[in-house]
Design an enzyme around this catalytic site. Sequence first.
Site, mmCIF file in Angstrom:
data_model
loop_
_atom_site.group_PDB
_atom_site.id
_atom_site.type_symbol
_atom_site.label_atom_id
_atom_site.label_comp_id
_atom_site.label_asym_id
_atom_site.label_seq_id
_atom_site.Cartn_x
_atom_site.Cartn_y
_atom_site.Cartn_z
ATOM 1 N N ASN A 10 1.034 -1.106 0.242
ATOM 2 C CA ASN A 10 0.504 -0.328 0.096
ATOM 3 C C ASN A 10 0.925 1.249 0.034
ATOM 4 O O ASN A 10 1.733 1.043 1.270
ATOM 5 C CB ASN A 10 -1.152 0.173 0.923
ATOM 6 C CG ASN A 10 -1.530 0.957 1.737
ATOM 7 O OD1 ASN A 10 -1.237 1.916 0.380
ATOM 8 N ND2 ASN A 10 -2.403 1.354 2.684
ATOM 9 N N LYS A 12 0.085 4.255 -0.261
ATOM 10 C CA LYS A 12 -0.273 5.486 0.217
ATOM 11 C C LYS A 12 0.055 6.708 -1.008
ATOM 12 O O LYS A 12 -0.266 6.343 -1.933
ATOM 13 C CB LYS A 12 -0.304 5.736 1.600
ATOM 14 C CG LYS A 12 -0.113 4.992 2.402
ATOM 15 C CD LYS A 12 0.161 4.904 4.062
ATOM 16 C CE LYS A 12 -0.236 3.404 4.486
ATOM 17 N NZ LYS A 12 -0.134 3.853 6.392
ATOM 18 N N HIS A 100 -9.820 1.330 4.517
ATOM 19 C CA HIS A 100 -8.046 1.334 5.958
ATOM 20 C C HIS A 100 -8.469 2.714 6.753
ATOM 21 O O HIS A 100 -9.356 3.719 6.847
ATOM 22 C CB HIS A 100 -7.014 2.072 4.413
ATOM 23 C CG HIS A 100 -5.786 2.426 5.519
ATOM 24 N ND1 HIS A 100 -5.849 3.308 6.169
ATOM 25 C CD2 HIS A 100 -4.979 1.679 4.982
ATOM 26 C CE1 HIS A 100 -3.768 2.485 6.578
ATOM 27 N NE2 HIS A 100 -3.747 1.788 5.700
ATOM 28 N N GLU A 102 -6.754 4.839 8.122
ATOM 29 C CA GLU A 102 -7.021 6.247 7.660
ATOM 30 C C GLU A 102 -7.591 7.103 6.807
ATOM 31 O O GLU A 102 -8.433 8.108 6.979
ATOM 32 C CB GLU A 102 -5.568 6.217 6.778
ATOM 33 C CG GLU A 102 -3.992 6.365 7.401
ATOM 34 C CD GLU A 102 -3.340 5.848 6.544
ATOM 35 O OE1 GLU A 102 -2.966 5.952 5.408
ATOM 36 O OE2 GLU A 102 -1.864 4.956 7.209
ATOM 37 N N GLU A 172 -5.372 -4.360 10.233
ATOM 38 C CA GLU A 172 -3.655 -3.361 11.016
ATOM 39 C C GLU A 172 -4.219 -2.675 11.886
ATOM 40 O O GLU A 172 -5.266 -1.482 11.832
ATOM 41 C CB GLU A 172 -4.576 -2.330 9.644
ATOM 42 C CG GLU A 172 -4.419 -2.852 8.495
ATOM 43 C CD GLU A 172 -3.498 -1.946 7.155
ATOM 44 O OE1 GLU A 172 -2.390 -2.186 6.835
ATOM 45 O OE2 GLU A 172 -4.038 -0.728 7.585
ATOM 46 N N GLY A 178 2.383 3.087 10.911
ATOM 47 C CA GLY A 178 3.600 3.895 11.029
ATOM 48 C C GLY A 178 4.387 4.588 12.038
ATOM 49 O O GLY A 178 5.237 5.878 11.887
ATOM 50 N N SER A 218 3.991 -1.757 9.991
ATOM 51 C CA SER A 218 4.947 -1.553 10.939
ATOM 52 C C SER A 218 5.918 -3.269 10.405
ATOM 53 O O SER A 218 6.875 -3.495 11.231
ATOM 54 C CB SER A 218 5.367 -1.251 12.290
ATOM 55 O OG SER A 218 5.121 -0.024 12.238
#
Length: 262
Positions: A10, A12, A100, A102, A172, A178, A218
């Site tokens: 991904n 992003k 996701h 985010e 996730e 991140g 991560s």
Amino acid sequence: MSRRPLIAANWKMHKTVREAVDYAGELVPRVRDVTDVDIVLAPPFPALPALVDALADLAAAGRIAVASQNVHAEPHGAFTGEVSPPILQASGVTLAIIGHSERRRLFGETDSGVNAKTRAAAAAGLTPIVCVGETLEEREADRTFDVLDRQIAQGLAGLPPARAGGAVVAYEPVWAIGTGRVASPDQANAAHRRIRGRLATLFGDAAGGACRIIYGGSVKPGNAAALMAQPHVDGALVGGASLDPVAFAEIVAASRPRAQPS
Ligand code: 13P
């Protein structure tokens, strides 16, 4: 049941069209001999067609595929700035990341919105990669399984069992994305086992056993093998480390199924 590993990148909001094509040129020779892992790349929208072209050989062999990072739930219409599953499908895209964290956190996506997108993607022939996961606050309040149960039940509601079995769920944990703070293999496996049990209850044992549940947060070359060794971890959704084709190819290599004892 043995499930084929799936390793997805991904990217992003990273990489231009040119950078995406250069990346494909770096990645392909490194994974050309990997026949036992499904590899997926999810670039920003403008790079999708170029990446489909650049990967055509391995894609035709069913070894590598291109995913979008989002979809809209409607097939067409007055939705400025959105891209629909049929438009993606016609561009050679075969999977779509949906929900996701985010997008949930920064763009207000809800479980019901995720569900609409998931059903629309599946109806257009795209494989949904439905993202779920708890925040640190939810984990510390011992609510992880409640959150996962809700996100799975609501996110996948209404899918025919065969489509649920063919979908991909990405676990996730938000606190691991991140941050460099990866879930332990045991933590990941426990969450994946819970998700699989929930899928089996909702869609039947066959779907629960077939659905691939991949871990994101991560993942790096150094921790991929330990995660992949867990029985319910069927792959990875890789953010930061996927931006480097060398590191991503190392994660793919670390995810190959162990040789079975004869
Ligand atoms: P990182 O691998 O950068 O933690 O990102 C994970 C992720 O969000 C993949 O979708």
